[in-house]
Write an enzyme that holds these catalytic residues in place. Structure first.
Site, PDB file in Angstrom:
ATOM      1  N   ASP A  75      41.470  47.294  48.272  1.00  8.85           N
ATOM      2  CA  ASP A  75      41.447  46.129  47.385  1.00  8.85           C
ATOM      3  C   ASP A  75      42.629  45.222  47.713  1.00  8.85           C
ATOM      4  O   ASP A  75      43.614  45.678  48.319  1.00  8.85           O
ATOM      5  CB  ASP A  75      41.528  46.608  45.923  1.00  8.85           C
ATOM      6  CG  ASP A  75      41.047  45.574  44.926  1.00  8.85           C
ATOM      7  OD1 ASP A  75      40.821  44.417  45.307  1.00  8.85           O
ATOM      8  OD2 ASP A  75      40.900  45.939  43.744  1.00  8.85           O
ATOM      9  N   THR A  97      40.512  38.595  50.173  1.00  7.36           N
ATOM     10  CA  THR A  97      40.898  39.588  51.193  1.00  7.36           C
ATOM     11  C   THR A  97      39.907  40.756  51.188  1.00  7.36           C
ATOM     12  O   THR A  97      39.466  41.214  52.254  1.00  7.36           O
ATOM     13  CB  THR A  97      42.340  40.081  50.947  1.00  7.36           C
ATOM     14  OG1 THR A  97      43.157  38.967  50.572  1.00  7.36           O
ATOM     15  CG2 THR A  97      42.919  40.739  52.192  1.00  7.36           C
ATOM     16  N   GLY A 121      41.687  37.410  40.282  1.00  7.22           N
ATOM     17  CA  GLY A 121      40.251  37.114  40.367  1.00  7.22           C
ATOM     18  C   GLY A 121      39.492  37.556  39.125  1.00  7.22           C
ATOM     19  O   GLY A 121      38.264  37.457  39.060  1.00  7.22           O
ATOM     20  N   GLU A 147      38.650  47.041  38.614  1.00 10.91           N
ATOM     21  CA  GLU A 147      39.496  47.424  39.757  1.00 10.91           C
ATOM     22  C   GLU A 147      40.353  48.636  39.411  1.00 10.91           C
ATOM     23  O   GLU A 147      40.519  49.547  40.232  1.00 10.91           O
ATOM     24  CB  GLU A 147      40.389  46.249  40.166  1.00 10.91           C
ATOM     25  CG  GLU A 147      39.610  45.124  40.844  1.00 10.91           C
ATOM     26  CD  GLU A 147      40.427  43.874  41.084  1.00 10.91           C
ATOM     27  OE1 GLU A 147      40.078  43.124  42.002  1.00 10.91           O
ATOM     28  OE2 GLU A 147      41.403  43.636  40.355  1.00 10.91           O
TER      29      GLU A 147
HETATM   30  O1  LIG Z   1      43.087  41.356  41.724  1.00  9.17           O
HETATM   31  C1  LIG Z   1      42.259  40.706  42.294  1.00  9.17           C
HETATM   32  C2  LIG Z   1      41.012  40.251  41.650  1.00  9.17           C
HETATM   33  O2  LIG Z   1      40.981  40.590  40.279  1.00  9.17           O
HETATM   34  C3  LIG Z   1      42.444  40.335  43.711  1.00  9.17           C
HETATM   35  O3  LIG Z   1      42.600  41.496  44.456  1.00  9.17           O
HETATM   36  C4  LIG Z   1      43.669  39.483  43.839  1.00  9.17           C
HETATM   37  O4  LIG Z   1      43.506  38.351  43.002  1.00  9.17           O
HETATM   38  C5  LIG Z   1      43.922  39.053  45.284  1.00  9.17           C
HETATM   39  O5  LIG Z   1      42.925  38.179  45.697  1.00  9.17           O
HETATM   40  P1  LIG Z   1      42.967  37.471  47.117  1.00  9.17           P
HETATM   41  O6  LIG Z   1      42.729  38.543  48.133  1.00  9.17           O
HETATM   42  O7  LIG Z   1      41.881  36.440  47.039  1.00  9.17           O
HETATM   43  O8  LIG Z   1      44.330  36.832  47.255  1.00  9.17           O
END
Ligand SMILES: O=C(CO)[C@H](O)[C@H](O)COP(=O)(O)O
EC number: 5.3.1.6
Length: 234
Positions: free
Chosen positions: A83, A31, A99, A105
């Protein structure tokens, strides 16, 4: 509507909060990547912003698309971080780290005046914990740290598998050189208590519970885009 389209819708709404001259924290994940693509279009048409990326992966995408980057050393105070999240509850407490970028973050979000979360609405839950909680740990003493996490969780009535995150046959290694334990505790009624308990364990570098950091969550669903605000938001 497919998942990618929902992510783009949430990212596009978040972009309306970005103003010329801002110092931005830029998140990680699919995202956040949609946000970077839209931001890069704005930059190409003249918007002047500087971004601090929350992962090497995000940094590489920003470089590729021409989004100017900085570091928290050069730019220790940020205006806004955008984020994604793995789960969002109605108070805008989050689980992040799916991720593997949770440490950077959290540092970036904490250095920002505002954090906006972008996600498709499937990430909104009444109580956090269906998504396994990522816990970033030092390599040294891994088994002892895992045991301490299980003990601390048990005292809070939480139990479930705590597993080392793998990439194929190798342990997943974060940008900071640490490992990740994914804790499948199920529902977490007292996120503050768990956060405090995890922070008290020396081998825990950081965990994926984000408390009091997000002020706004932009959630895209088939019926449109919803904006949730925390009680602390202006
Ligand atoms: O915390 C994260 C990475 O460490 C991401 O923001 C979380 O995993 C969401 O990812 P996505 O937008 O691919 O669903």
């Amino acid at each position: 509507m497919d998942a990618k389209s929902l992510k783009i819708k949430a990212a596009a709404e978040a972009l309306t909060y970005v103003k010329d001259g801002m110092r931005l924290g830029i998140g990680t994940g699919s995202t956040a990547e949609e946000f970077v693509r839209l931001l890069a279009d704005k930059v190409a048409s003249g918007m002047n912003v500087i971004g601090v990326p929350t992962s090497e992966r995000t940094a590489a995408l920003c470089r590729e698309l021409g989004v100017k980057l900085s570091t928290l050393e050069e730019t220790p105070q940020l205006d806004l971080t955008i984020d994604g999240a793995d789960e969002v509850d109605p108070d805008l407490t989050l689980i992040k780290g799916g991720g593997g970028a949770l440490l950077r973050e959290k540092i970036v979000a904490a250095a920002s005046s505002e954090m906006i979360v972008i996600a498709d609405e499937s990430k909104l839950v009444n109580m956090l914990g269906a998504f396994p909680l990522p816990i970033e740990v030092n390599r040294f003493g891994l088994a002892a740290t895992k045991f301490a996490i299980e003990q601390a969780a048990g005292k809070l009535g939480l139990a479930g598998p705590v597993t080392l995150r793998m990439t194929g046959d190798e342990a997943f290694v974060t940008d900071g050189g640490h490992l990740i334990l994914d804790a499948s505790f199920g529902r977490i009624p007292d996120t503050r208590a768990l956060s405090n308990a995890l922070h008290a364990i020396p081998g825990v570098v950081e965990h994926g519970l984000f408390l009091g950091l997000a002020r706004v969550a932009i959630l895209a669903g088939a019926d449109g885009v919803r904006t949730l605000r925390s009680r602390a938001s202006v």
